[in-house]
Design an enzyme around this catalytic site. Structure first.
Site, PDB file in Angstrom:
ATOM      1  N   GLU A  30       0.847  -1.196   0.000  1.00 56.49           N
ATOM      2  CA  GLU A  30       0.000   0.000   0.000  1.00 56.49           C
ATOM      3  C   GLU A  30       0.880   1.243   0.000  1.00 56.49           C
ATOM      4  OE1 GLU A  30      -3.856   1.828   2.433  1.00 56.49           O
ATOM      5  OE2 GLU A  30      -2.806   0.060   3.191  1.00 56.49           O
ATOM      6  N   ASN A 177     -12.316  -1.341  -0.886  1.00 58.18           N
ATOM      7  CA  ASN A 177     -11.628  -1.844   0.308  1.00 58.18           C
ATOM      8  C   ASN A 177     -12.332  -1.342   1.559  1.00 58.18           C
ATOM      9  OD1 ASN A 177      -9.033  -2.755   1.877  1.00 58.18           O
ATOM     10  ND2 ASN A 177      -9.368  -0.622   2.468  1.00 58.18           N
ATOM     11  N   GLU A 178     -12.551  -2.254   2.503  1.00 59.99           N
ATOM     12  CA  GLU A 178     -13.123  -1.892   3.805  1.00 59.99           C
ATOM     13  C   GLU A 178     -14.249  -0.870   3.652  1.00 59.99           C
ATOM     14  OE1 GLU A 178     -10.123  -0.927   6.709  1.00 59.99           O
ATOM     15  OE2 GLU A 178      -9.250  -2.940   6.632  1.00 59.99           O
ATOM     16  N   TYR A 253      -6.667  -8.810  11.781  1.00 62.69           N
ATOM     17  CA  TYR A 253      -5.366  -8.455  12.343  1.00 62.69           C
ATOM     18  C   TYR A 253      -5.217  -9.036  13.746  1.00 62.69           C
ATOM     19  CZ  TYR A 253      -4.410  -5.184   8.553  1.00 62.69           C
ATOM     20  OH  TYR A 253      -4.148  -4.630   7.322  1.00 62.69           O
ATOM     21  N   GLU A 309      -5.999  -8.998   3.982  1.00 66.38           N
ATOM     22  CA  GLU A 309      -5.168  -8.275   4.961  1.00 66.38           C
ATOM     23  C   GLU A 309      -5.138  -9.103   6.237  1.00 66.38           C
ATOM     24  OE1 GLU A 309      -5.863  -4.104   5.650  1.00 66.38           O
ATOM     25  OE2 GLU A 309      -6.413  -3.737   3.549  1.00 66.38           O
ATOM     26  N   GLN A 358       2.280  -5.790   5.847  1.00 66.43           N
ATOM     27  CA  GLN A 358       2.493  -5.565   4.426  1.00 66.43           C
ATOM     28  C   GLN A 358       3.903  -6.012   4.055  1.00 66.43           C
ATOM     29  OE1 GLN A 358       1.400  -1.581   3.184  1.00 66.43           O
ATOM     30  NE2 GLN A 358      -0.587  -1.733   4.154  1.00 66.43           N
TER      31      GLN A 358
END
Length: 507
Positions: A30, A177-178, A253, A309, A358
């Site tokens: 990103e 995204n999201e 996460y 992610e 990432q």
């Protein structure tokens, strides 16, 4: 170190399961902190070895992992990125403010052509994430045309004018995204309708077939996944859900603390360690939940589940920009990765792709770079490298039938052993983690259904779970040879505390 514990792991080498897609070992780059600028891309005036501004030691290190795909340009950044600002002569490209990550100005020198050149250097499939939050359907449709169409059209002529005659192959396409957060703060049903619309105009041009991925849930928000599945299925009406988008994503996460106080990547105690592993192990419950929802609407499993992610998220390193998400990467992070992969392998029939967050200098990175010539391979990097034999291999059942009693913290259980295995090209690869931070583990690998020949092992461990690599000490956490001994049931290995190992054998 306390007295060694014992475990027995039964592996059925002759019982084939689903294929472990290499795309479960995907990556994510990103426009965030020093992932792109200062990580992948150093510019054409850099004194570092580069090709078109792309840093070649980074490319070399990642090629050794055989990375299968790379997701770009975000993340949250994707929904404020307008691709036409990143093409054409660099001097003519307008700058922009990266409002999500540090409010820094970017010059758009790394854009579509540079990303595609990076993927070609890496040998990785591009995963392009389009802009739903602040973009338009036309903008996304024209980006697909610019990248993938041959012959003649307005976007093809524009691409050729910018120096690329042949279209690229772009297999993976993200529809925002999201959307529940930084991608637009939408309700699930509102986004589901938008995803249908955007996906409709992301055309297949020529022989390029897009695998369209709808932006999915946070963690275990199963209602979001159900809204997406309802949007492409009608339970018996005969409509093929693959006609609109081919996969739904979710993000997970490992945050052991709170979002306001996540904790340090390297300064932690045993309780912090246990909380981290417990949180990481919970990914299996989350995947099972999303899979169950999808099974209700798609029992034939035509629609893929994508975890694009994942990884650890700690407080940034002291003295660094809070918006750059730079964190160290310790042996604890490596174990989070190893147990995630074991879970991914078990769910490979539904889970088709995963992207760690990432790749360089951000969150749970593979590589850390400095502004000179320093390049550090993190402990997590080594897990990816040791596990690359699982790419496109056939998973086989693994049963941990004997192991130490689980550790309990605040009413939650932490298993101390994690394992998975696969077979490919006449070889078996077994991955096993001793998650106990204080005790070694004697493991019997009870191998059934095939004769093993010339086994070998590799071990990743460190003096303590807090250990990490630096430019001055790049091998503080690095693989070493693991002694593998014959045993009546198969093989025996001894794993130190907080360690990850692979055992490979011809069969």
């Amino acid at each position: 170190m306390s007295i060694a514990s014992a475990a027995r792991v039964v592996i059925d080498l002759d019982v084939p399961g689903p294929t472990i897609s290499r795309h479960l070992y995907g990556h994510f780059a990103e426009h965030l902190g020093r992932c792109i600028y200062g990580g992948f891309y150093v510019g054409e005036d850099s004194e570092l070895p580069h090709e078109g501004g792309i840093r070649l030691d980074v490319v070399e290190a990642l090629r050794a992992l055989q990375i299968p795909n790379l997701r770009w340009p975000g993340g949250c950044f994707a929904d404020e990125y307008h691709w036409q600002d990143g093409i054409g002569p660099k001097a003519d490209r307008p700058s922009m403010i990266n409002t999500h990550w540090g409010n820094v100005e970017e010059n758009n020198h790394f854009g579509t052509h540079e990303f595609m050149a990076l993927c070609e250097l890496l040998g990785a499939d591009p995963y392009v994430n389009g802009n739903v939050g602040s973009g338009t359907v036309q903008e996304m449709s024209e980006w697909v045309e610019y990248l993938t169409r041959d012959g003649d059209s307005p976007m093809v002529r524009r691409r050729k004018a910018n120096g690329r005659d042949e279209p690229w192959k772009v297999p993976f396409w993200g529809i925002g995204n999201e959307a529940w957060g930084c991608g637009g703060n939408m309700r699930a049903e509102a986004y589901a309708d938008l995803a249908r619309r955007y996906a409709t105009f992301c055309r297949d041009h020529g022989d390029n077939k897009l695998y369209r991925i709808a932006a999915g849930a946070a963690d275990d928000d199963l209602a979001w996944t159900e809204a997406l599945m309802k949007a492409i299925s009608c339970l018996g009406c005969g409509r093929d859900p693959k006609n609109i988008f081919q996969a739904v994503s979710f993000h997970y996460y490992t945050v052991a603390g709170t979002w306001e106080n996540k904790g340090s990547a390297t300064d932690f105690d045993l309780a912090d360690y246990y909380r981290t592993i417990i949180k990481a192990q919970d990914i299996e419950r989350v995947i099972r939940g999303h899979s169950a929802v999808m099974d209700a609407y798609d029992p034939e499993r035509k629609v893929g589940l994508v975890l694009d992610e994942w990884g650890t998220w700690w407080d940034v390193e002291p003295g660094t920009n809070p918006g750059f998400l730079f964190q160290q990467n310790a042996m604890r992070d490596a174990l989070v990765a190893s147990l995630h992969f074991d879970v991914f392998h078990r769910h490979a029939e539904r889970l088709v792709m995963a992207n760690i967050a990432q790749t360089v200098n951000v969150l749970q990175a593979m590589l850390l770079t400095d502004d000179d010539d320093g390049l550090v391979r993190t402990p997590t990097y080594h897990v990816f490298e040791m596990n690359k034999g699982h790419h496109d291999a056939v998973s086989v059942p693994v049963h941990v039938v004997e192991q130490p009693a689980p550790y309990e913290l605040d009413g939650e259980r932490m298993e101390l052993v994690s394992a998975s295995a696969s077979v490919k090209d006449g070889r078996a690869l077994i991955s096993i983690s001793n998650l106990d931070p204080v005790a070694s583990l004697d493991v019997v690998l009870d191998l059934r259904g095939a004769e093993i020949r010339e086994p070998s092992g590799r071990l990743l461990t460190a003096s303590k779970p807090q250990a990490y690599n630096t430019v001055g000490e790049p091998g503080a956490v690095a693989p070493v040879r693991l002694r593998v001994e014959p045993e009546p049931r198969g093989l025996r290995v001894t794993l130190p505390p907080h360690s990850f190992a692979t055992v490979s054998s011809a069969i």
